[in-house]
Design a protein around this motif. Structure first.
Motif, PDB file in Angstrom:
ATOM      1  N   ASP A 183      -2.867 -37.371 -26.519  1.00 37.89           N
ATOM      2  CA  ASP A 183      -3.470 -38.341 -25.601  1.00 37.89           C
ATOM      3  C   ASP A 183      -2.418 -38.947 -24.662  1.00 37.89           C
ATOM      4  N   ALA A 184      -1.208 -39.148 -25.174  1.00 35.98           N
ATOM      5  CA  ALA A 184      -0.138 -39.712 -24.344  1.00 35.98           C
ATOM      6  C   ALA A 184       0.211 -38.766 -23.209  1.00 35.98           C
ATOM      7  N   PHE A 185       0.308 -37.475 -23.522  1.00 38.90           N
ATOM      8  CA  PHE A 185       0.655 -36.500 -22.484  1.00 38.90           C
ATOM      9  C   PHE A 185      -0.491 -36.324 -21.492  1.00 38.90           C
ATOM     10  N   THR A 186      -1.732 -36.434 -21.978  1.00 41.57           N
ATOM     11  CA  THR A 186      -2.892 -36.365 -21.076  1.00 41.57           C
ATOM     12  C   THR A 186      -2.889 -37.552 -20.116  1.00 41.57           C
ATOM     13  N   ALA A 187      -2.550 -38.729 -20.660  1.00 46.83           N
ATOM     14  CA  ALA A 187      -2.524 -39.943 -19.836  1.00 46.83           C
ATOM     15  C   ALA A 187      -1.398 -39.899 -18.807  1.00 46.83           C
ATOM     16  N   ASP A 188      -0.273 -39.262 -19.173  1.00 50.11           N
ATOM     17  CA  ASP A 188       0.868 -39.173 -18.259  1.00 50.11           C
ATOM     18  C   ASP A 188       1.561 -37.823 -18.444  1.00 50.11           C
ATOM     19  N   PRO A 189       1.194 -36.827 -17.642  1.00 46.93           N
ATOM     20  CA  PRO A 189       1.770 -35.478 -17.786  1.00 46.93           C
ATOM     21  C   PRO A 189       3.267 -35.393 -17.494  1.00 46.93           C
ATOM     22  N   THR A 190       3.865 -36.482 -17.002  1.00 44.07           N
ATOM     23  CA  THR A 190       5.323 -36.495 -16.810  1.00 44.07           C
ATOM     24  C   THR A 190       6.052 -36.960 -18.073  1.00 44.07           C
ATOM     25  N   LEU A 191       5.306 -37.412 -19.068  1.00 48.21           N
ATOM     26  CA  LEU A 191       5.915 -37.932 -20.299  1.00 48.21           C
ATOM     27  C   LEU A 191       6.230 -36.754 -21.232  1.00 48.21           C
ATOM     28  N   LEU A 192       7.320 -36.080 -20.957  1.00 50.45           N
ATOM     29  CA  LEU A 192       7.653 -34.846 -21.669  1.00 50.45           C
ATOM     30  C   LEU A 192       7.934 -35.073 -23.153  1.00 50.45           C
ATOM     31  N   ARG A 193       8.412 -36.264 -23.501  1.00 50.57           N
ATOM     32  CA  ARG A 193       8.699 -36.516 -24.923  1.00 50.57           C
ATOM     33  C   ARG A 193       7.417 -36.420 -25.757  1.00 50.57           C
ATOM     34  N   ALA A 194       6.292 -36.836 -25.198  1.00 43.43           N
ATOM     35  CA  ALA A 194       5.032 -36.750 -25.938  1.00 43.43           C
ATOM     36  C   ALA A 194       4.674 -35.296 -26.216  1.00 43.43           C
ATOM     37  N   LYS A 195       4.819 -34.441 -25.214  1.00 43.92           N
ATOM     38  CA  LYS A 195       4.541 -33.013 -25.419  1.00 43.92           C
ATOM     39  C   LYS A 195       5.551 -32.397 -26.381  1.00 43.92           C
ATOM     40  N   MET A 196       6.810 -32.820 -26.262  1.00 43.79           N
ATOM     41  CA  MET A 196       7.840 -32.311 -27.163  1.00 43.79           C
ATOM     42  C   MET A 196       7.527 -32.663 -28.622  1.00 43.79           C
ATOM     43  N   GLN A 197       6.992 -33.861 -28.828  1.00 46.49           N
ATOM     44  CA  GLN A 197       6.703 -34.303 -30.196  1.00 46.49           C
ATOM     45  C   GLN A 197       5.619 -33.451 -30.860  1.00 46.49           C
ATOM     46  N   LEU A 198       4.751 -32.820 -30.058  1.00 48.39           N
ATOM     47  CA  LEU A 198       3.773 -31.890 -30.640  1.00 48.39           C
ATOM     48  C   LEU A 198       4.509 -30.723 -31.308  1.00 48.39           C
ATOM     49  N   GLY A 199       5.595 -30.283 -30.695  1.00 48.85           N
ATOM     50  CA  GLY A 199       6.421 -29.239 -31.295  1.00 48.85           C
ATOM     51  C   GLY A 199       7.153 -29.741 -32.531  1.00 48.85           C
ATOM     52  N   TYR A 208       7.638 -22.539 -37.480  1.00 49.90           N
ATOM     53  CA  TYR A 208       8.776 -22.504 -36.567  1.00 49.90           C
ATOM     54  C   TYR A 208       8.494 -21.725 -35.289  1.00 49.90           C
ATOM     55  N   ASP A 209       7.800 -20.592 -35.402  1.00 49.53           N
ATOM     56  CA  ASP A 209       7.517 -19.808 -34.193  1.00 49.53           C
ATOM     57  C   ASP A 209       6.600 -20.580 -33.250  1.00 49.53           C
ATOM     58  N   GLU A 210       5.608 -21.308 -33.817  1.00 49.57           N
ATOM     59  CA  GLU A 210       4.702 -22.109 -32.980  1.00 49.57           C
ATOM     60  C   GLU A 210       5.442 -23.307 -32.368  1.00 49.57           C
ATOM     61  N   ALA A 211       6.357 -23.889 -33.134  1.00 49.39           N
ATOM     62  CA  ALA A 211       7.149 -25.011 -32.617  1.00 49.39           C
ATOM     63  C   ALA A 211       7.987 -24.559 -31.427  1.00 49.39           C
ATOM     64  N   ILE A 212       8.597 -23.378 -31.552  1.00 52.54           N
ATOM     65  CA  ILE A 212       9.426 -22.851 -30.466  1.00 52.54           C
ATOM     66  C   ILE A 212       8.584 -22.602 -29.216  1.00 52.54           C
ATOM     67  N   LYS A 213       7.370 -22.092 -29.405  1.00 54.89           N
ATOM     68  CA  LYS A 213       6.458 -21.910 -28.263  1.00 54.89           C
ATOM     69  C   LYS A 213       6.177 -23.248 -27.583  1.00 54.89           C
ATOM     70  N   ALA A 214       5.940 -24.274 -28.394  1.00 51.52           N
ATOM     71  CA  ALA A 214       5.648 -25.607 -27.845  1.00 51.52           C
ATOM     72  C   ALA A 214       6.844 -26.149 -27.064  1.00 51.52           C
ATOM     73  N   PHE A 215       8.047 -25.954 -27.605  1.00 56.64           N
ATOM     74  CA  PHE A 215       9.238 -26.436 -26.912  1.00 56.64           C
ATOM     75  C   PHE A 215       9.473 -25.660 -25.613  1.00 56.64           C
ATOM     76  N   ASN A 216       9.184 -24.373 -25.638  1.00 55.44           N
ATOM     77  CA  ASN A 216       9.345 -23.577 -24.422  1.00 55.44           C
ATOM     78  C   ASN A 216       8.355 -23.992 -23.332  1.00 55.44           C
ATOM     79  N   GLU A 217       7.207 -24.513 -23.736  1.00 55.46           N
ATOM     80  CA  GLU A 217       6.249 -25.043 -22.753  1.00 55.46           C
ATOM     81  C   GLU A 217       6.830 -26.271 -22.050  1.00 55.46           C
ATOM     82  N   VAL A 218       7.587 -27.078 -22.808  1.00 58.15           N
ATOM     83  CA  VAL A 218       8.253 -28.237 -22.210  1.00 58.15           C
ATOM     84  C   VAL A 218       9.309 -27.769 -21.215  1.00 58.15           C
ATOM     85  N   ILE A 219      10.086 -26.762 -21.613  1.00 57.13           N
ATOM     86  CA  ILE A 219      11.133 -26.227 -20.734  1.00 57.13           C
ATOM     87  C   ILE A 219      10.531 -25.662 -19.455  1.00 57.13           C
ATOM     88  N   ALA A 220       9.340 -25.049 -19.572  1.00 55.69           N
ATOM     89  CA  ALA A 220       8.672 -24.508 -18.385  1.00 55.69           C
ATOM     90  C   ALA A 220       8.320 -25.617 -17.397  1.00 55.69           C
TER      91      ALA A 220
END
Length: 403
Positions: A183-199, A208-220
């Motif tokens: 919800d935090a990332f939806t409210a503010d898509p610039t809040l990368l820490r919220a998306k990172m915390q999903l990983g 671990y493989d899913e976590a790495i995918k999530a982190f790579n989405e942040v890097i993208a």
């Protein structure tokens, strides 16, 4: 005269906007774990405008989270004398009270922080929630209560949603943490820490493989967001440890990503300490002792350095240095003591009392065992680190001690 007044007001308005932007830049630097940059920005703000209570408070928080208590307190007390947002500084003093296990005084300070809040204010509740989480003695339930008050006023406040996600995560409520981060990332898509915390949640679940995918989405989204590389490094390390067949490749991936993380910080003491934490994970104690000694030469204030020196000195056979470093660290009540601190202190005491023939002086063994028991009482999983030590005693035929 009217033109002069208008021009003066314009200057004041411009200065106020610049001030707000500087605070935002400092907060962005903190989120990126560029703490030295944040300190410089905040000190510039305070120098230009001593009446800025928020700048004092945020700077005090950096020092407090780095365990430099005296400096934190100085800025909080300066902030209380400021004319703008001075109330926030009572929250910093409240966290120090929590660290000292004085919940009543903490509540009094939090009360001073909130007593003149306007109806739509939420920052105070968010900062109080963080204070409960960041304390040496975290109270996640109280943090959640405070953050719910913020969200009751402003349900889509991304900062509050991120904070309550962290509180749920600390309270081992993974489902609510996931929802809050999302919800935090939806409210503010610039809040990368919220998306990172999903990983981070996936990493904790050993996906671990899913976590790495999530982190790579942040890097993208932002390849220069430093903290995500630290999380990647720790994920690859844990994957290597849990699946030995991947060890060589994943440990190299861990090191590569950690070096990338360091390149994106400002090489502040805090980032160096994170590096030290990582060296402990990968058991590179030679490098750790070198790093610890360099940090002591640069900064004799932060006590956590002595933890690193204690661990590495023990592993490298410098027992006297290990004993002194760990004893100096543990004896200070405000230091954040963890189970591993007592574990290493116990090991060092026993090693110090061990003769050339392998026999252990009874008093040294008893003193060491007392500290090891403290470690296990704090963290039952600490027994996993007794394996090699127990084997060593068995090899030396110290069977009674092993048992």
């Amino acid at each position: 005269m009217n033109k002069f007044k208008i021009f003066s007001l314009a200057l004041v308005a411009t200065a106020s906007v610049a001030q707000a932007q500087d605070i935002k830049e400092a907060k962005k630097a903190i989120d990126a774990e560029q703490f030295q940059k944040a300190k410089s920005l905040l000190k510039s703000i305070i120098k230009a405008k001593p009446s800025d209570g928020e700048a004092n408070f945020v700077l005090g928080n950096i020092y407090l989270n780095q365990s430099v208590i005296d400096s934190a307190k100085i800025y909080y007390l300066n902030g209380i004398e400021a004319s703008d947002r001075k109330n926030l500084n009572y929250i910093g003093l409240g966290q120090i009270d929590l660290d000292n296990k004085n919940a009543i005084l903490a509540q009094a300070n939090f009360g001073l922080a909130t007593k003149d809040m306007k109806r739509k204010d939420v920052d105070e509740y968010i900062y109080i929630g963080r204070a409960y989480m960041n304390s040496v003695n975290p109270d996640y339930n109280s943090a959640i209560t405070s953050l719910k008050r913020a969200l009751a006023i402003e349900p889509q406040n991304a900062t509050a949603l991120l904070a309550i996600g962290d509180a749920y995560y600390g309270a081992n409520n993974q489902n609510d943490a996931y929802k809050a981060y999302r919800d935090a990332f939806t409210a503010d898509p610039t809040l990368l820490r919220a998306k990172m915390q999903l990983g981070v949640l996936l990493k904790g679940a050993k996906s671990y493989d899913e976590a790495i995918k999530a982190f790579n989405e942040v890097i993208a989204l932002n390849a220069n967001y430093g903290p995500v590389y630290r999380e990647l490094a720790e994920t690859y390390y844990k994957w290597a440890r849990n699946k030995p067949s991947t060890s060589k490749t994943n440990l190299q991936n861990a090191i590569t990503n950690y070096e990338k993380y360091l390149s994106l910080t400002d090489y502040s003491l805090d980032s160096k300490m994170r590096h030290a934490d990582f060296l402990i994970l990968v058991k590179d104690y030679k490098s750790l002792e070198t790093v610890a000694n360099k940090m002591i030469a640069e900064d004799k204030v932060n006590p956590r350095i002595y933890r690193y020196l204690g661990y590495s000195a023990y592993e490298n056979g410098n027992i006297d240095v290990a004993l002194k470093s760990l004893e100096d660290y543990i004896k200070v009540p405000t230091n954040k003591i963890i189970a591993k601190d007592y574990l290493y202190l116990g090991f060092a005491k026993i090693k110090k009392g061990t003769a050339a023939d392998g026999s252990v002086e009874a008093s040294a063994f008893d003193a060491g065992l007392t500290d090891i028991k403290k470690a296990v009482a704090m963290e039952p999983l600490a027994v996993e680190d007794l394996g090699d030590f127990g084997k060593e005693l068995f090899t030396k035929k110290q069977y009674n001690q092993v048992l």
